[in-house]
Design a protein around this motif. Structure first.
Motif, PDB file in Angstrom:
ATOM      1  N   TRP A   1       0.830  -1.200   0.000  1.00 19.67           N
ATOM      2  CA  TRP A   1       0.000   0.000   0.000  1.00 19.67           C
ATOM      3  C   TRP A   1       0.873   1.262   0.000  1.00 19.67           C
ATOM      4  CZ3 TRP A   1      -0.632   3.794   3.796  1.00 19.67           C
ATOM      5  CH2 TRP A   1      -1.710   4.660   3.608  1.00 19.67           C
ATOM      6  N   MET A   2       1.965   1.231   0.797  1.00 13.48           N
ATOM      7  CA  MET A   2       2.881   2.380   0.844  1.00 13.48           C
ATOM      8  C   MET A   2       3.482   2.648  -0.540  1.00 13.48           C
ATOM      9  SD  MET A   2       4.701   1.622   4.565  1.00 13.48           S
ATOM     10  CE  MET A   2       6.293   1.873   3.896  1.00 13.48           C
ATOM     11  N   ALA A   3       3.805   1.597  -1.286  1.00  5.42           N
ATOM     12  CA  ALA A   3       4.359   1.749  -2.636  1.00  5.42           C
ATOM     13  C   ALA A   3       3.333   2.377  -3.568  1.00  5.42           C
ATOM     14  CB  ALA A   3       4.819   0.397  -3.168  1.00  5.42           C
ATOM     15  N   LYS A   4       2.085   1.979  -3.432  1.00  7.03           N
ATOM     16  CA  LYS A   4       1.020   2.547  -4.277  1.00  7.03           C
ATOM     17  C   LYS A   4       0.839   4.039  -3.992  1.00  7.03           C
ATOM     18  CE  LYS A   4      -2.508  -0.006  -5.482  1.00  7.03           C
ATOM     19  NZ  LYS A   4      -2.376  -0.089  -6.910  1.00  7.03           N
ATOM     20  N   ILE A   5       0.894   4.420  -2.732  1.00  3.16           N
ATOM     21  CA  ILE A   5       0.796   5.835  -2.360  1.00  3.16           C
ATOM     22  C   ILE A   5       1.961   6.615  -2.961  1.00  3.16           C
ATOM     23  CG2 ILE A   5       0.863   7.464  -0.414  1.00  3.16           C
ATOM     24  CD1 ILE A   5      -1.790   5.927  -0.631  1.00  3.16           C
ATOM     25  N   ALA A   6       3.164   6.056  -2.888  1.00  2.00           N
ATOM     26  CA  ALA A   6       4.338   6.716  -3.469  1.00  2.00           C
ATOM     27  C   ALA A   6       4.138   6.931  -4.966  1.00  2.00           C
ATOM     28  CB  ALA A   6       5.603   5.897  -3.215  1.00  2.00           C
ATOM     29  N   ASP A   7       3.573   5.957  -5.650  1.00  2.00           N
ATOM     30  CA  ASP A   7       3.346   6.077  -7.090  1.00  2.00           C
ATOM     31  C   ASP A   7       2.342   7.182  -7.397  1.00  2.00           C
ATOM     32  OD1 ASP A   7       3.797   5.231  -9.803  1.00  2.00           O
ATOM     33  OD2 ASP A   7       1.834   4.247  -9.741  1.00  2.00           O
ATOM     34  N   TRP A   8       1.330   7.336  -6.566  1.00  2.00           N
ATOM     35  CA  TRP A   8       0.301   8.356  -6.792  1.00  2.00           C
ATOM     36  C   TRP A   8       0.838   9.773  -6.619  1.00  2.00           C
ATOM     37  CZ3 TRP A   8      -3.841   5.894  -3.133  1.00  2.00           C
ATOM     38  CH2 TRP A   8      -4.454   4.813  -3.770  1.00  2.00           C
ATOM     39  N   PHE A   9       1.712   9.982  -5.638  1.00  2.00           N
ATOM     40  CA  PHE A   9       2.085  11.332  -5.234  1.00  2.00           C
ATOM     41  C   PHE A   9       3.491  11.755  -5.631  1.00  2.00           C
ATOM     42  CE2 PHE A   9      -1.383  10.257  -2.310  1.00  2.00           C
ATOM     43  CZ  PHE A   9      -2.205  11.346  -2.533  1.00  2.00           C
ATOM     44  N   THR A  10       4.134  11.016  -6.496  1.00  2.00           N
ATOM     45  CA  THR A  10       5.491  11.363  -6.900  1.00  2.00           C
ATOM     46  C   THR A  10       5.593  11.380  -8.421  1.00  2.00           C
ATOM     47  OG1 THR A  10       6.148   9.045  -6.756  1.00  2.00           O
ATOM     48  CG2 THR A  10       6.560  10.420  -4.812  1.00  2.00           C
ATOM     49  N   PRO A  11       6.572  12.103  -8.970  1.00  2.00           N
ATOM     50  CA  PRO A  11       6.686  12.207 -10.427  1.00  2.00           C
ATOM     51  C   PRO A  11       7.309  10.979 -11.091  1.00  2.00           C
ATOM     52  CG  PRO A  11       8.382  13.528  -9.373  1.00  2.00           C
ATOM     53  CD  PRO A  11       7.502  12.999  -8.287  1.00  2.00           C
ATOM     54  N   TYR A  12       7.807  10.026 -10.322  1.00  2.00           N
ATOM     55  CA  TYR A  12       8.439   8.843 -10.890  1.00  2.00           C
ATOM     56  C   TYR A  12       7.494   7.642 -10.776  1.00  2.00           C
ATOM     57  CZ  TYR A  12       9.474   8.620  -5.884  1.00  2.00           C
ATOM     58  OH  TYR A  12       9.381   8.650  -4.522  1.00  2.00           O
TER      59      TYR A  12
END
Length: 126
Positions: free
Chosen positions: A98-109
């Motif tokens: 879930w943490m990885a999915k959040i990172a994907d949503w809110f970051t440019p990479y």
């Protein structure tokens, strides 16, 4: 008082002709852990004109962050996110996924979760 291991190690790995910046997070991260890691990250990025860095982040031993350390992590994403092309996050369990999915949503990479380093490296090579 028990000794608890925690911290972030930063390195470079090579797989065939591809180089990766690697991060391994262990234990519950503190602000002091980021005070050591951020200058290393910034020094690595400083020498590259237009960095497009692929990252292999192993969070399988991560137990969480202190509040200030979580803020430090967010600041890295905001200040240096454009330097990263892809981040393959290796971990275990639904919370880390879930943490990885959040990172994907809110970051440019692009960020994606994997349960094995081989799968993560294969994705970084695509």
């Amino acid at each position: 008082m028990a000794n608890e291991t925690h911290g972030i190690s930063v390195g470079i790995e090579r797989c065939d002709n591809e180089f990766y910046m690697t991060f391994v997070a262990i234990g519950k991260l503190t602000h002091e852990d980021y005070e050591y890691m951020v200058p290393m990250l910034e020094a690595a990025i400083a020498g590259v004109d237009r960095p497009e860095i692929n990252v292999l982040a192993d969070i399988s031993q991560l137990e969480g962050w202190e509040l200030r350390a979580a803020w430090d992590d967010l600041k890295i994403g905001i200040e240096h996110g454009k330097a990263f092309k892809k981040i393959a996050i290796v971990g275990e369990g639904k919370l880390q996924q879930w943490m990885a999915k959040i990172a994907d949503w809110f970051t440019p990479y692009d960020a994606k979760f994997f349960e094995s380093k081989k799968q993560a490296r294969d994705w970084l090579n695509d």
